[in-house]
Design a protein around this motif. Structure first.
Motif, short mmCIF file in Angstrom:
data_model
loop_
_atom_site.label_atom_id
_atom_site.label_comp_id
_atom_site.label_asym_id
_atom_site.label_seq_id
_atom_site.Cartn_x
_atom_site.Cartn_y
_atom_site.Cartn_z
N ALA A 271 6.70 61.89 21.33
CA ALA A 271 6.60 60.26 21.34
C ALA A 271 6.38 59.25 22.94
O ALA A 271 5.94 58.89 22.89
N LYS A 272 6.95 60.26 23.54
CA LYS A 272 6.89 59.75 25.13
C LYS A 272 6.22 59.10 25.31
O LYS A 272 5.23 58.23 25.93
N SER A 273 4.60 60.78 25.26
CA SER A 273 3.30 60.36 25.58
C SER A 273 2.67 59.15 25.23
O SER A 273 1.95 58.41 25.19
N LYS A 274 3.81 58.99 23.83
CA LYS A 274 2.56 57.60 22.83
C LYS A 274 2.82 56.72 23.05
O LYS A 274 3.03 55.29 22.63
N VAL A 275 4.04 56.08 24.16
CA VAL A 275 4.78 54.99 24.24
C VAL A 275 3.13 54.12 24.95
O VAL A 275 3.18 54.57 25.62
N ARG A 276 3.49 53.17 24.39
CA ARG A 276 1.92 51.94 24.71
C ARG A 276 2.57 50.05 24.90
O ARG A 276 4.19 50.20 24.55
N LEU A 277 2.18 49.68 25.44
CA LEU A 277 2.92 48.52 26.16
C LEU A 277 2.44 47.28 24.87
O LEU A 277 3.48 46.32 24.84
N ASP A 278 2.12 47.97 23.37
CA ASP A 278 2.09 46.76 22.39
C ASP A 278 3.61 46.81 21.24
O ASP A 278 3.18 46.57 20.29
N GLY B 122 3.45 39.79 29.54
CA GLY B 122 4.54 39.34 30.49
C GLY B 122 5.25 40.32 31.80
O GLY B 122 5.28 41.87 31.42
N ALA B 123 5.86 39.66 32.50
CA ALA B 123 6.41 40.89 33.23
C ALA B 123 7.43 41.77 32.75
O ALA B 123 8.13 42.95 33.30
N ARG B 124 7.77 41.06 32.60
CA ARG B 124 9.22 41.45 32.12
C ARG B 124 9.77 41.89 31.07
O ARG B 124 9.99 42.38 30.57
N ARG B 125 8.27 41.96 29.92
CA ARG B 125 8.05 43.00 29.18
C ARG B 125 7.38 44.44 29.96
O ARG B 125 8.71 45.19 29.11
N LEU B 126 6.81 44.00 30.83
CA LEU B 126 6.46 45.10 31.38
C LEU B 126 7.63 45.64 32.07
O LEU B 126 7.62 47.32 32.10
N GLN B 127 8.64 45.17 32.56
CA GLN B 127 9.94 45.63 33.28
C GLN B 127 10.72 46.63 32.05
O GLN B 127 11.07 47.42 32.16
N LEU B 128 10.62 45.61 30.96
CA LEU B 128 11.04 46.44 29.75
C LEU B 128 11.38 47.94 29.51
O LEU B 128 11.76 48.79 28.65
N GLU B 129 10.15 47.65 29.00
CA GLU B 129 9.12 48.71 29.10
C GLU B 129 9.80 50.18 30.36
O GLU B 129 9.39 51.15 30.29
N GLU C 43 17.23 43.76 37.78
CA GLU C 43 15.90 43.50 38.48
C GLU C 43 15.87 42.35 36.68
O GLU C 43 15.46 41.24 36.94
N VAL C 44 16.09 43.02 35.30
CA VAL C 44 15.90 42.76 34.54
C VAL C 44 16.17 41.16 34.11
O VAL C 44 15.66 40.19 33.75
N PHE C 45 17.44 41.83 34.12
CA PHE C 45 19.10 40.48 34.12
C PHE C 45 19.54 40.56 34.61
O PHE C 45 20.76 41.19 35.27
N PRO C 46 19.24 39.41 35.55
CA PRO C 46 20.03 38.63 36.90
C PRO C 46 21.21 39.15 37.00
O PRO C 46 22.10 39.26 37.92
N ASN C 47 22.30 38.32 35.71
CA ASN C 47 23.36 37.95 35.42
C ASN C 47 24.04 39.14 35.24
O ASN C 47 25.15 38.95 34.26
N LEU D 148 17.19 46.83 24.74
CA LEU D 148 16.39 46.99 25.41
C LEU D 148 14.77 46.98 24.00
O LEU D 148 13.97 45.37 24.53
N GLU D 149 14.69 47.30 22.63
CA GLU D 149 13.62 46.93 22.16
C GLU D 149 13.83 45.33 21.71
O GLU D 149 12.37 44.76 21.29
N CYS D 150 14.93 45.61 21.42
CA CYS D 150 15.13 44.09 21.09
C CYS D 150 14.65 42.80 21.72
O CYS D 150 13.96 41.69 21.87
N GLN D 151 15.00 43.10 23.05
CA GLN D 151 14.60 42.29 24.25
C GLN D 151 12.49 42.60 24.79
O GLN D 151 12.85 41.16 24.53
N LYS D 152 12.74 42.95 24.18
CA LYS D 152 10.51 43.65 23.94
C LYS D 152 10.31 43.13 23.25
O LYS D 152 9.78 42.14 23.71
N ILE D 153 11.02 42.64 22.11
CA ILE D 153 10.14 41.74 20.71
C ILE D 153 10.66 40.21 21.33
O ILE D 153 9.10 39.22 21.34
N LEU D 154 11.43 40.11 22.45
CA LEU D 154 11.13 38.46 22.57
C LEU D 154 10.39 38.53 23.79
O LEU D 154 10.44 37.05 23.78
#
Length: 122
Positions: A102-109, A67-74, A13-17, A56-62
């Motif tokens: 650590a999991k409870s501290k994950v945020r979208l930023d 955005g919707a893509r960043r939310l999907q990556l998260e 879904e995130v990487f269609p290709n 995936l962390e590298c992709q989130k930085i980009l």
């Protein structure tokens, strides 16, 4: 095997290709890794999942913030993290307090727990 399937389709879904070869490379493995483990009906290895989290962390930085893509990556990162936590608990019988915290501290930023912290538990 269900996690393997869920992971592949969530990534598609995130990487269609995406192909099984490119997925294997994202996991830091040889091009035939994904096909091989699925043919043998094995679960993806923890080291491959940690490597995938790094990718995936590298992709989130980009990805644009908010955005919707960043939310999907998260969401993908959370899915993989939960799988690693459940494996840790199943293998050790211990409650993974450090990983749960650590999991409870994950945020979208991108200021949440870093993936390499999880690697130290395996």
């Amino acid at each position: 095997m269900q996690f393997n399937s869920d992971l592949y389709w969530a990534l598609a879904e995130v990487f269609p290709n995406i192909t099984v070869r490119s997925l294997s490379k994202m996991m830091g493995k040889s091009a035939g890794y994904w096909s091989s483990i699925n043919a043998q009906q094995q679960s993806v290895g923890a080291s491959a999942l940690v490597h995938l989290l790094d990718a995936l962390e590298c992709q989130k930085i980009l990805a644009p913030e908010g955005g919707a893509r960043r939310l999907q990556l998260e969401q993908l990162s959370v899915m993989i993290t939960q799988e690693l936590i459940s494996r840790f608990k199943a293998q050790t019988g211990l409650e993974p307090h450090a990983l749960s915290a650590a999991k409870s501290k994950v945020r979208l930023d991108n200021s949440g727990a870093m993936p390499f912290l999880m690697a130290s538990y395996y």
